[in-house]
Design a protein around this motif. Structure first.
Motif, PDB file in Angstrom:
ATOM      1  N   THR A 171       0.856  -1.182   0.000  1.00 22.95           N
ATOM      2  CA  THR A 171       0.000   0.000   0.000  1.00 22.95           C
ATOM      3  C   THR A 171       0.894   1.234   0.000  1.00 22.95           C
ATOM      4  O   THR A 171       2.110   1.141   0.203  1.00 22.95           O
ATOM      5  N   ASP A 172       0.295   2.406  -0.160  1.00 24.63           N
ATOM      6  CA  ASP A 172       1.050   3.656  -0.120  1.00 24.63           C
ATOM      7  C   ASP A 172       1.721   3.869   1.236  1.00 24.63           C
ATOM      8  O   ASP A 172       2.746   4.540   1.326  1.00 24.63           O
ATOM      9  N   SER A 173       1.141   3.296   2.297  1.00 22.73           N
ATOM     10  CA  SER A 173       1.711   3.476   3.637  1.00 22.73           C
ATOM     11  C   SER A 173       2.753   2.406   3.982  1.00 22.73           C
ATOM     12  O   SER A 173       3.265   2.381   5.097  1.00 22.73           O
ATOM     13  N   LYS A 192      -0.038  -5.349   0.730  1.00 24.38           N
ATOM     14  CA  LYS A 192      -1.380  -5.319   0.136  1.00 24.38           C
ATOM     15  C   LYS A 192      -1.781  -6.693  -0.389  1.00 24.38           C
ATOM     16  O   LYS A 192      -2.938  -7.086  -0.292  1.00 24.38           O
TER      17      LYS A 192
END
Length: 186
Positions: A63-65, A69
Motif C-alpha cells: 500500500t502507499d503506507s 497489500k
C-alpha cells in the motif's frame, strides 16, 4: 481494502509513540505445513502444499503506507488483510523471511493501519493534545460537532438509563454526566 467502501477520512496517518508500545515488534513463525494448512482452511480452492508454499510465497504489492497489500501463494494472489486473518497475524505491516524450516512474519504494530491508534492517541494525549486535536489527526478532513439522538441528556450529577422507543429499559448501559463536558458509561 480494510473496509468495504473507501471513505476520505479513513486513511493511514503517522502515529508517533507506537514504537515504544509493548509488542510493537513481533514475529510469527510457521512451519510450511502449518501455514499451508491454515491458508487452505481459510481460502477455498487454494490447494496449497507445504512445498509449493515454500517455492512461491512472496509479497506481491504494498500500500502507499508501506503495508503489505497482496501476497503470492501457489498460483494465487491473496489479499494481505485476508492472509492476516487466516494466520492470525497482528498487522499487515510486515516483512517475510523464509528458511528450510518455515516462514516468519516480522510484524510492526497492531491492526490495519486505518483510523485511530489507541497507542498513538494516548501518546498524543500524554504530550498535551486534547480530544479535538487527536480526532483531527486520525480523521483528517472531519469536523467535531454535536449530534441529535432524540434523547434527553442528563445534567451534572444525574443518571439516565438507556430506554427503547416504548420507554422500556432494555438493560443497556447507563450514562452519567460527571460535569457539563464529560459523559461516562456506568
Amino acid at each position: 481494502a480494510v473496509f468495504p467502501q473507501s471513505l476520505p477520512y479513513l486513511v493511514s496517518v503517522d502515529s508517533a509513540g507506537e514504537e515504544s508500545a509493548r509488542g510493537f515488534y513481533t514475529d510469527a513463525t510457521f512451519s510450511y505445513e502449518e501455514a499451508a494448512r491454515l491458508l487452505n482452511a481459510y481460502f477455498s480452492g487454494l490447494n496449497l502444499t507445504a512445498q509449493r508454499l515454500r517455492q512461491t510465497f512472496s509479497v506481491a504489492a504494498y500500500t502507499d503506507s508501506g503495508r503489505v497489500k497482496a501476497v503470492v501463494a501457489g498460483e494465487h494472489t491473496l489479499d494481505a488483510a485476508e492472509v492476516r486473518r487466516a494466520l492470525s497475524l497482528r498487522s499487515t505491516l510486515f516483512s517475510v523471511s523464509m528458511d528450510e524450516t518455515g516462514i516468519t512474519f516480522h510484524q510492526r504494530g497492531y491492526g490495519h493501519g486505518v483510523g485511530m491508534s489507541q497507542v498513538g492517541a494516548n501518546s498524543m494525549a500524554a504530550d498535551g493534545a486534547d480530544h479535538r486535536a487527536i480526532l483531527a489527526h486520525y480523521y483528517p478532513g472531519t469536523e467535531l460537532g454535536t449530534a441529535e439522538f432524540g434523547m434527553e441528556i442528563p445534567t451534572a450529577g444525574q443518571t439516565l438509563a438507556g430506554r427503547d422507543a416504548n420507554g422500556k429499559k432494555p438493560g443497556m448501559a447507563k450514562i452519567q454526566v460527571r460535569d457539563e463536558t464529560s459523559l461516562s458509561a456506568l
